[in-house]
Design a protein around this motif. Structure first.
Motif, PDB file in Angstrom:
ATOM      1  N   GLU A  21       3.227  -8.972   9.948  1.00  0.00           N
ATOM      2  CA  GLU A  21       4.398  -9.526  10.519  1.00  0.00           C
ATOM      3  C   GLU A  21       4.809 -10.414   9.126  1.00  0.00           C
ATOM      4  O   GLU A  21       5.865 -10.976   9.433  1.00  0.00           O
ATOM      5  CB  GLU A  21       3.700 -10.649  11.028  1.00  0.00           C
ATOM      6  CG  GLU A  21       3.000 -11.696  10.796  1.00  0.00           C
ATOM      7  CD  GLU A  21       1.276 -11.270  11.272  1.00  0.00           C
ATOM      8  OE1 GLU A  21       0.317 -11.763  11.759  1.00  0.00           O
ATOM      9  OE2 GLU A  21       1.297 -10.062  11.792  1.00  0.00           O
ATOM     10  N   ASP A  22       4.111 -11.145   7.675  1.00  0.00           N
ATOM     11  CA  ASP A  22       4.780 -11.451   7.001  1.00  0.00           C
ATOM     12  C   ASP A  22       5.982 -10.346   6.054  1.00  0.00           C
ATOM     13  O   ASP A  22       6.587 -10.821   5.346  1.00  0.00           O
ATOM     14  CB  ASP A  22       4.106 -12.179   5.724  1.00  0.00           C
ATOM     15  CG  ASP A  22       2.825 -12.599   5.892  1.00  0.00           C
ATOM     16  OD1 ASP A  22       2.873 -13.294   7.573  1.00  0.00           O
ATOM     17  OD2 ASP A  22       1.222 -12.551   5.691  1.00  0.00           O
ATOM     18  N   VAL A  23       5.618  -8.766   5.996  1.00  0.00           N
ATOM     19  CA  VAL A  23       6.779  -8.579   5.575  1.00  0.00           C
ATOM     20  C   VAL A  23       7.081  -7.479   7.044  1.00  0.00           C
ATOM     21  O   VAL A  23       8.470  -6.767   6.136  1.00  0.00           O
ATOM     22  CB  VAL A  23       6.269  -7.584   4.928  1.00  0.00           C
ATOM     23  CG1 VAL A  23       5.553  -8.490   3.554  1.00  0.00           C
ATOM     24  CG2 VAL A  23       4.850  -6.920   5.739  1.00  0.00           C
ATOM     25  N   GLY A  24       7.680  -7.961   7.966  1.00  0.00           N
ATOM     26  CA  GLY A  24       8.638  -7.581   8.871  1.00  0.00           C
ATOM     27  C   GLY A  24       7.661  -6.246   9.865  1.00  0.00           C
ATOM     28  O   GLY A  24       8.864  -5.538   9.890  1.00  0.00           O
ATOM     29  N   VAL A  34      -9.966  -4.053   8.533  1.00  0.00           N
ATOM     30  CA  VAL A  34      -9.767  -4.785   6.858  1.00  0.00           C
ATOM     31  C   VAL A  34      -8.648  -5.764   7.504  1.00  0.00           C
ATOM     32  O   VAL A  34      -7.735  -5.411   8.092  1.00  0.00           O
ATOM     33  CB  VAL A  34      -9.498  -3.977   5.943  1.00  0.00           C
ATOM     34  CG1 VAL A  34     -10.527  -2.539   5.898  1.00  0.00           C
ATOM     35  CG2 VAL A  34      -8.443  -3.159   6.373  1.00  0.00           C
ATOM     36  N   PRO A  35      -8.818  -6.209   6.690  1.00  0.00           N
ATOM     37  CA  PRO A  35      -7.943  -7.798   7.132  1.00  0.00           C
ATOM     38  C   PRO A  35      -6.771  -7.232   6.819  1.00  0.00           C
ATOM     39  O   PRO A  35      -6.914  -6.233   4.774  1.00  0.00           O
ATOM     40  CB  PRO A  35      -8.160  -9.194   6.196  1.00  0.00           C
ATOM     41  CG  PRO A  35      -9.190  -8.371   5.519  1.00  0.00           C
ATOM     42  CD  PRO A  35      -9.917  -7.195   5.707  1.00  0.00           C
ATOM     43  N   GLY A  36      -5.382  -7.762   6.507  1.00  0.00           N
ATOM     44  CA  GLY A  36      -3.965  -7.574   5.806  1.00  0.00           C
ATOM     45  C   GLY A  36      -3.332  -6.211   6.047  1.00  0.00           C
ATOM     46  O   GLY A  36      -3.610  -5.728   7.176  1.00  0.00           O
ATOM     47  N   LEU A  37      -2.593  -5.869   4.651  1.00  0.00           N
ATOM     48  CA  LEU A  37      -1.569  -4.620   4.915  1.00  0.00           C
ATOM     49  C   LEU A  37      -2.577  -3.095   4.876  1.00  0.00           C
ATOM     50  O   LEU A  37      -3.619  -3.659   4.263  1.00  0.00           O
ATOM     51  CB  LEU A  37      -0.330  -4.662   3.937  1.00  0.00           C
ATOM     52  CG  LEU A  37       0.676  -5.169   4.171  1.00  0.00           C
ATOM     53  CD1 LEU A  37       1.675  -5.427   3.334  1.00  0.00           C
ATOM     54  CD2 LEU A  37       1.027  -5.096   5.742  1.00  0.00           C
ATOM     55  N   LEU A  45       6.285  -0.181   2.019  1.00  0.00           N
ATOM     56  CA  LEU A  45       7.427  -0.834   1.755  1.00  0.00           C
ATOM     57  C   LEU A  45       7.911  -0.770   0.616  1.00  0.00           C
ATOM     58  O   LEU A  45       8.824  -1.106  -0.292  1.00  0.00           O
ATOM     59  CB  LEU A  45       6.171  -2.173   2.049  1.00  0.00           C
ATOM     60  CG  LEU A  45       6.090  -3.188   2.881  1.00  0.00           C
ATOM     61  CD1 LEU A  45       5.495  -4.154   2.880  1.00  0.00           C
ATOM     62  CD2 LEU A  45       7.997  -2.867   3.821  1.00  0.00           C
ATOM     63  N   ALA A  46       7.280  -0.337  -0.560  1.00  0.00           N
ATOM     64  CA  ALA A  46       6.587  -0.146  -2.120  1.00  0.00           C
ATOM     65  C   ALA A  46       7.742   0.976  -2.834  1.00  0.00           C
ATOM     66  O   ALA A  46       8.477   1.133  -3.854  1.00  0.00           O
ATOM     67  CB  ALA A  46       5.927  -0.090  -3.196  1.00  0.00           C
ATOM     68  N   ILE A  72       6.155  -2.616  -6.305  1.00  0.00           N
ATOM     69  CA  ILE A  72       4.859  -2.711  -5.584  1.00  0.00           C
ATOM     70  C   ILE A  72       5.054  -4.139  -5.490  1.00  0.00           C
ATOM     71  O   ILE A  72       4.453  -5.186  -4.765  1.00  0.00           O
ATOM     72  CB  ILE A  72       3.627  -3.076  -6.596  1.00  0.00           C
ATOM     73  CG1 ILE A  72       3.863  -0.593  -6.027  1.00  0.00           C
ATOM     74  CG2 ILE A  72       2.571  -2.919  -6.067  1.00  0.00           C
ATOM     75  CD1 ILE A  72       2.158  -0.452  -7.413  1.00  0.00           C
ATOM     76  N   ALA A  73       5.262  -5.112  -6.427  1.00  0.00           N
ATOM     77  CA  ALA A  73       5.383  -6.653  -6.541  1.00  0.00           C
ATOM     78  C   ALA A  73       6.436  -7.120  -5.490  1.00  0.00           C
ATOM     79  O   ALA A  73       5.562  -8.507  -4.868  1.00  0.00           O
ATOM     80  CB  ALA A  73       5.575  -6.631  -8.384  1.00  0.00           C
ATOM     81  N   ARG A  74       7.212  -7.379  -5.604  1.00  0.00           N
ATOM     82  CA  ARG A  74       8.368  -7.033  -4.387  1.00  0.00           C
ATOM     83  C   ARG A  74       8.145  -7.249  -3.109  1.00  0.00           C
ATOM     84  O   ARG A  74       8.114  -7.511  -2.194  1.00  0.00           O
ATOM     85  CB  ARG A  74       9.476  -6.279  -4.723  1.00  0.00           C
ATOM     86  CG  ARG A  74      10.425  -7.106  -5.036  1.00  0.00           C
ATOM     87  CD  ARG A  74      11.903  -6.060  -5.037  1.00  0.00           C
ATOM     88  NE  ARG A  74      11.846  -4.954  -6.071  1.00  0.00           N
ATOM     89  CZ  ARG A  74      11.935  -3.817  -6.920  1.00  0.00           C
ATOM     90  NH1 ARG A  74      12.503  -4.687  -7.385  1.00  0.00           N
ATOM     91  NH2 ARG A  74      12.459  -2.913  -6.480  1.00  0.00           N
ATOM     92  N   ALA A  75       7.121  -5.905  -2.632  1.00  0.00           N
ATOM     93  CA  ALA A  75       5.900  -5.697  -1.476  1.00  0.00           C
ATOM     94  C   ALA A  75       5.004  -6.764  -1.055  1.00  0.00           C
ATOM     95  O   ALA A  75       4.921  -6.959  -0.050  1.00  0.00           O
ATOM     96  CB  ALA A  75       5.862  -4.014  -1.534  1.00  0.00           C
ATOM     97  N   LEU A  76       4.377  -6.599  -1.380  1.00  0.00           N
ATOM     98  CA  LEU A  76       3.796  -7.899  -2.401  1.00  0.00           C
ATOM     99  C   LEU A  76       3.779  -9.383  -1.896  1.00  0.00           C
ATOM    100  O   LEU A  76       3.437 -10.207  -2.265  1.00  0.00           O
ATOM    101  CB  LEU A  76       2.449  -7.295  -3.016  1.00  0.00           C
ATOM    102  CG  LEU A  76       1.429  -6.238  -3.298  1.00  0.00           C
ATOM    103  CD1 LEU A  76       0.935  -6.492  -4.257  1.00  0.00           C
ATOM    104  CD2 LEU A  76       0.647  -6.546  -2.390  1.00  0.00           C
TER     105      LEU A  76
END
Length: 312
Positions: A21-24, A34-37, A45-46, A72-76
């Motif tokens: 949900e943080d990245v839509g 596992v936690p996260g993406l 996303l990248a 990758i930085a933008r995706a993160l």
């Protein structure tokens, strides 16, 4: 951990800290093991293939272009400091070398002159690994008055601010919000480790702190990076009591690995008055100028050691 491992561990840690949900991204109510993406979600996303991103995270590839790293930085959702740290890790991954034990750092003459000029402002100069290369009387009294003031003059005996923050009980008590100070120290060490992955002395320091401090180990594993340019801290000083200060870090182009930390307070505030009292007291004690001692009066403490002993 080698350069491959640092790059992969950073990517994995930051991916785990992002929720769909943080990245839509939709979750459809799925339960995640596992936690996260997931890796494939981050790759999507990248705009890179899942297999390529997996190789990066596993350290099997070190040839990502600047454009891919930025994607990758933008995706993160990385901030600018974190984005630069990612580039440093990728560069180190491409240019591997054997760990080196560099010589002890030497204080740059221009920095030494600046410390001498700022005799009425608490100042501390730290090197790449947070070793104290120099401090003026006020800086020593404010930040580590219980430590031998002549230590920075001897490379083998230099105090290390990261070691003091995590392993010294007096420094832990000095900062009201100690965890905030500790996180800043770890975040800065992360940045330095990314720039100097072959520095054996730095690796040794990180290994020591990881072994001796569970709190450091936990913060280090979080892979947060932070540039400590300016920070505000509330202190409980054993000589002048409570005060709120701003620590500003400056670097000279001629000595980019040496950081000059100046400590100030809001003009006209009680904290500024406390700082002035400390400067006057330490100057009088050192015989470098007149001024009342902190807490002047019969039986008043005149050093950290006295204050800590009497409290204890």
């Amino acid at each position: 951990m080698d350069a491959h491992g640092q790059l992969g561990a950073f990517l994995q840690a930051r991916r785990a800290q992002l929720k769909p949900e943080d990245v839509g991204l939709p979750t459809y109510g799925d339960r995640r093991r596992v936690p996260g993406l997931r890796r494939e979600e981050l790759a999507l996303l990248a705009g890179v293939s899942s297999s390529y991103y997996t190789r990066l995270e596993q350290g099997a590839s070190c040839h990502a272009s600047v454009e891919v790293l930025d994607a990758i930085a933008r995706a993160l959702n990385l901030e600018e400091t974190e984005r630069l740290h990612l580039r440093d890790l990728a560069t180190a991954c491409r240019h591997r070398g054997a760990p080196r034990r560099p010589p002890a750092e030497r204080l740059a003459p221009a920095v030494r002159d600046l410390v001498r000029a700022l005799d009425e402002v608490p100042v501390v100069v730290t090197g790449r690994r947070s070793d104290v290369l120099a401090w003026n009387t006020a800086g020593h009294a404010l930040l580590a008055g219980h430590v031998d003031p002549t230590g920075p003059e001897r490379p083998a005996d230099r105090p290390n601010m990261a070691r003091l923050v995590f392993l010294d009980a007096h420094i832990r008590e000095l900062y009201v919000d100690w965890p905030a100070k500790a996180r800043a120290v770890v975040g800065n060490l992360r940045l330095v480790a990314g720039r100097h992955p072959q520095d054996a002395r730095l690796t040794s320091l990180i290994g020591e702190l990881t072994t001796r401090s569970a709190e450091f180990a936990g913060m280090w594993a979080d892979h947060r990076v932070r540039a400590c340019d300016t920070a505000e801290y509330e202190m409980r000083h054993p000589l002048v009591g409570s005060l709120t200060v701003r620590q500003q870090t400056l670097t000279a182009p001629s000595a980019p690995d040496q950081s000059l930390v100046m400590v100030t307070a809001v003009p006209g505030s009680a904290s500024q008055a406390a700082l002035r009292l400390l400067v006057q007291a330490t100057a009088a004690e050192a015989g470098s100028g007149p001024g009342p001692r902190a807490g002047s009066g019969p039986g008043a403490p005149t050093s950290w050691q006295d204050a800590v002993t009497r409290r204890g």
